[in-house]
Design an enzyme around this catalytic site. Structure first.
Site, PDB file in Angstrom:
ATOM      1  N   GLU A 150     -46.911  20.574  35.266  1.00  0.00           N
ATOM      2  CA  GLU A 150     -45.723  20.780  36.102  1.00  0.00           C
ATOM      3  C   GLU A 150     -45.910  20.307  37.546  1.00  0.00           C
ATOM      4  OE1 GLU A 150     -44.475  24.882  35.700  1.00  0.00           O
ATOM      5  OE2 GLU A 150     -43.517  24.440  33.787  1.00  0.00           O
ATOM      6  N   GLU A 309     -43.302  24.120  26.552  1.00  0.00           N
ATOM      7  CA  GLU A 309     -43.445  25.554  26.831  1.00  0.00           C
ATOM      8  C   GLU A 309     -42.099  26.232  26.655  1.00  0.00           C
ATOM      9  OE1 GLU A 309     -44.919  26.758  30.680  1.00  0.00           O
ATOM     10  OE2 GLU A 309     -46.467  25.214  30.653  1.00  0.00           O
TER      11      GLU A 309
HETATM   12  C1  GAL Z   1     -44.669  27.414  33.601  1.00  0.00           C
HETATM   13  C2  GAL Z   1     -46.151  27.092  33.778  1.00  0.00           C
HETATM   14  C3  GAL Z   1     -47.006  28.041  32.970  1.00  0.00           C
HETATM   15  C4  GAL Z   1     -46.584  29.456  33.204  1.00  0.00           C
HETATM   16  C5  GAL Z   1     -45.118  29.594  32.868  1.00  0.00           C
HETATM   17  C6  GAL Z   1     -44.597  30.990  33.037  1.00  0.00           C
HETATM   18  O1  GAL Z   1     -43.885  26.894  34.594  1.00  0.00           O
HETATM   19  O2  GAL Z   1     -46.420  25.776  33.369  1.00  0.00           O
HETATM   20  O3  GAL Z   1     -48.351  27.836  33.315  1.00  0.00           O
HETATM   21  O4  GAL Z   1     -46.819  29.801  34.531  1.00  0.00           O
HETATM   22  O5  GAL Z   1     -44.392  28.759  33.723  1.00  0.00           O
HETATM   23  O6  GAL Z   1     -43.237  31.046  32.729  1.00  0.00           O
END
Ligand code: GAL
Length: 675
Positions: A150, A309
């Site tokens: 990110e 994710e």
């Molecule tokens: C994303 C990040 C993850 C974690 C997640 C929590 O933006 O890549 O490492 O922090 O958010 O929602």
């Protein structure tokens, strides 16, 4: 490299075994199998565990993780850990730390705390990438590189200031050119040395900062992020040319980064989706932003993408995802072109701020919780859905969402403080009209090739980049239907207002001139009467009203109040064999739904589902597969209209009626010969 075709729909998530004793790894693997999780993203924040001091690499634990996962049939998306560099690096080379916009160097904080220009940071992250590539490049578990995590943020240190000046010199060639392009005669801003140019500073100066400078600073920062990515990507490509690369994008359409600039450099696009608004409200309309962003992702390479994710559960204490919602959001991603469902994270961490974040395995460490069971059930279904890989939605409509235009609107003084949100909000209002009718949409840049689309909707195209007006004109001439709106054609790529009347270079195509633009101070203070395109009635104008003179456009609607009553509110002009529609105000969704409905009917835009669907039930076709997604908390019934479908996933009988429970979803396939 072409977008890789993985042998399965990837299902798994971020796995941080370095936070756990090895005995837990064995429990993890058993639970992964139970959850039908076969792909783990490993190493994302492991730098300190992989290099304990400068050049002291400790890969043995990762060897064991890779081998363990492979032995259990689990593939690895291996990350380079550059999003969280170790404290020893900050201590020995403070230049790797970011400076805030008030020029204060940050402490070694949480993560993504590196300077975007620092040679030391780039050298060290490239060295780590090289170590990983050499050690694991031919490991049988490895299927994909996940470069960093990110990208975001800015750095205002002296290294970045010099790099910015060099970047400008490269772009403009001379100070005269830069002074002219940035309109530096205003307020005596003219600079006589490159070193006089500094990054945008915070208030009180920031508010009055040169807007062209702000825009170029965004572009520069984006290029620096991309350069960090490419520094690692080049190493990985050189050593492991056969392993595809991605980086997980995030905060799409929020103005954080210009992700389209990354697209040519990744083999498969991937992103992190956290549609909080929908989960917390349960309002089906709020499911559109995630759909829009999935479409943005797919449109990046016009290829399938990965959902890298998502949250399998929800933060403790927040409104929990209702049963079925997780599956629904995951199938939504697939419907729009994803070939994975990945989570943050596999096992909940015991420390620090994310310890109450959702995870597949929660603090109880078992498969008992609802979240785990829902994940496992979905994992089983994804195995049934393997046939959809490679199939794609086939949109005949494009919504232009231009990231550079978003930057320009965000800081535009004309947006009355709404600049950050108005562009996405308005694009979503248009997008929803198609989404809720089951009409597939691409979300593209203003510079994209538009030739395959029957309809292109480009609201608030405030900044018109070089060549875009010509391209839009050619699109219409060739028979395309283009919809534009007020606040279009105002500034060029330097944020300089176009001379010759707005909408600037779009004026000829629109066939009108916007003499004034009235900002409405009260809701419902202006309306317009529509009597064209098969529509009639009075509709509310919102926020802004262009007061236009016609050049040679045809009037479809006129304002009904105030000093500009009778002036055009909706027009269209024919050019060649196409039409350019102009919406002089920002009409609300009731108008847009009818308006785009009329266009959709006239243009015979293909719908994913032939019949009418209940409100909040969305159909999205991906090749021959149709996803029916019920975003409401009510059961819904869909009539099969005499066709026979076979259910690919969903455990729902597909007879004459298809019954969907609250937040239910089904993936179906038309039976051959049944049309
Ligand atoms: C994303 C990040 C993850 C974690 C997640 C929590 O933006 O890549 O490492 O922090 O958010 O929602």
């Amino acid at each position: 490299m072409r977008t890789p075709m993985f042998s399965r729909i990837l299902h798994g998530g971020d796995y941080n075994p370095e936070q756990w004793p090895e005995a837990v790894w064995l429990e993890d693997v058993a639970l992964m199998k139970e959850a039908h999780c076969q792909t783990m993203s490993v190493g994302i924040f492991s730098w300190a565990a992989l290099e304990r001091a400068d050049g002291e690499y400790t890969f043995e634990w990762l060897d064991r993780v890779m081998n363990l996962l492979h032995a259990n049939g689990i593939s690895v998306v291996l990350a380079t850990p550059s999003a969280a560099h170790p404290a020893w690096l900050s201590a020995s080379h403070p230049e790797v730390l970011r400076c805030r916009h008030d020029r204060v160097r940050e402490e070694h904080r949480a993560r993504v705390n590196y300077c975007l220009t620092s040679r030391v940071y780039r050298r060290k992250s490239a060295a780590m990438a090289e170590q990983l590539a050499r050690r694991y490049g031919s490991h049988p578990a490895l299927i994909l590189w996940h470069v960093s995590n990110e990208y975001h943020g800015e750095c205002h240190c002296e290294l970045c200031q010099s790099a910015f000046q060099a970047w400008l010199r490269e772009r403009y060639g001379s100070l005269d050119q830069l002074n002219a392009a940035w309109g530096m005669r205003v307020w005596s801003h003219t600079v006589s040395a490159w070193t006089q140019i500094r990054s945008p500073a915070p208030w009180p100066h920031g508010q009055w900062c040169n807007l062209a400078l702000k825009l170029d600073w965004k572009r520069f920062t984006n290029d620096q992020h991309l350069a960090c990515y490419l520094t690692e990507a080049e190493v990985l490509r050189r050593i492991t040319p056969e392993i595809p690369l991605t980086t997980n994008m995030h905060q799409l359409c929020t103005g954080w980064l210009h992700w389209r600039a990354f697209a040519p450099h990744v083999d498969v696009a991937s992103w992190d989706s956290y549609p909080v608004e929908y989960f917390e409200s349960g309002d089906w309309r709020q499911a559109a932003p995630a759909a829009f962003r999935h479409d943005f992702m797919r449109s990046l390479k016009r290829q399938p993408f990965l959902l890298m994710e998502s949250n399998p559960g929800w933060q403790r204490g927040r409104r929990q995802k209702r049963p079925g919602m997780h599956r629904l959001a995951s199938l939504q991603a697939l419907a729009h072109g994803s070939e994975s469902v990945q989570y943050f994270q596999w096992r909940n961490c015991r420390s620090q701020v994310e310890k109450y974040h959702g995870a597949v395995v929660d603090h109880d460490g078992t498969s008992a919780p609802r979240v785990f069971r829902e994940v496992a059930e979905l994992g089983g279904e994804l195995e049934q859905l393997v046939a959809i890989r490679g199939a794609m939605p086939q949109p005949k409509v494009a919504v232009i969402f231009d990231e550079e235009n978003h930057w320009a609107l965000s800081h535009s003084p004309a947006m009355r403080g709404e600049g950050d949100s108005i562009y996405l909000d308005v694009c979503l209002e248009h997008y929803r009209c198609f989404w809720q009718r089951g009409i597939a949409v691409d979300v593209v840049a203003s510079t994209a090739d538009l030739s395959g689309y029957r309809l292109v909707v480009a609201p608030l195209l405030y900044m018109v980049l070089p060549g875009v007006a010509e391209q839009l004109g050619a699109y219409v001439e060739a028979g395309g239907i283009l919809v534009i709106s007020c606040w279009s054609g105002y500034v060029d790529q330097h944020d300089t207002a176009f001379a010759g009347g707005f909408p600037g270079p779009l004026r000829h195509m629109a066939g009108l001139w916007s003499e004034e633009i009235d900002g409405l101070v009260a809701e419902s203070s202006q309306s317009f009467g529509m009597r064209g395109l098969g529509m009639s009635g009075s509709f509310s104008a919102r926020r802004f009203c262009d007061v236009c003179h016609l050049d040679d456009a045809e009037v479809l609607a006129v304002y009904e109040d105030d000093y500009y009553a009778g002036r055009p509110a909706v027009t269209r002009k024919r050019s060649g064999s196409g039409w350019c529609y102009y919406l002089a105000t920002l009409p609300d969704e009731s108008f847009l739904t009818l308006f785009h409905g009329q266009l959709a009917t006239q243009l015979e835009l293909p719908r994913s589902w032939p019949g009418e669907l209940p409100e909040g039930l969305i159909a999205q076709a991906r090749g021959e597969y149709i996803f029916l997604l019920n975003f409401t908390s009510n059961p819904a019934t869909v009539s099969a209209d005499g066709r026979a479908y076979v259910e690919v996933a969903g455990n729902i009988a597909c007879g004459e009626q298809i019954e969907l429970p609250p937040f239910g979803a089904v993936v179906i396939h038309l039976l051959e010969g049944s049309s």
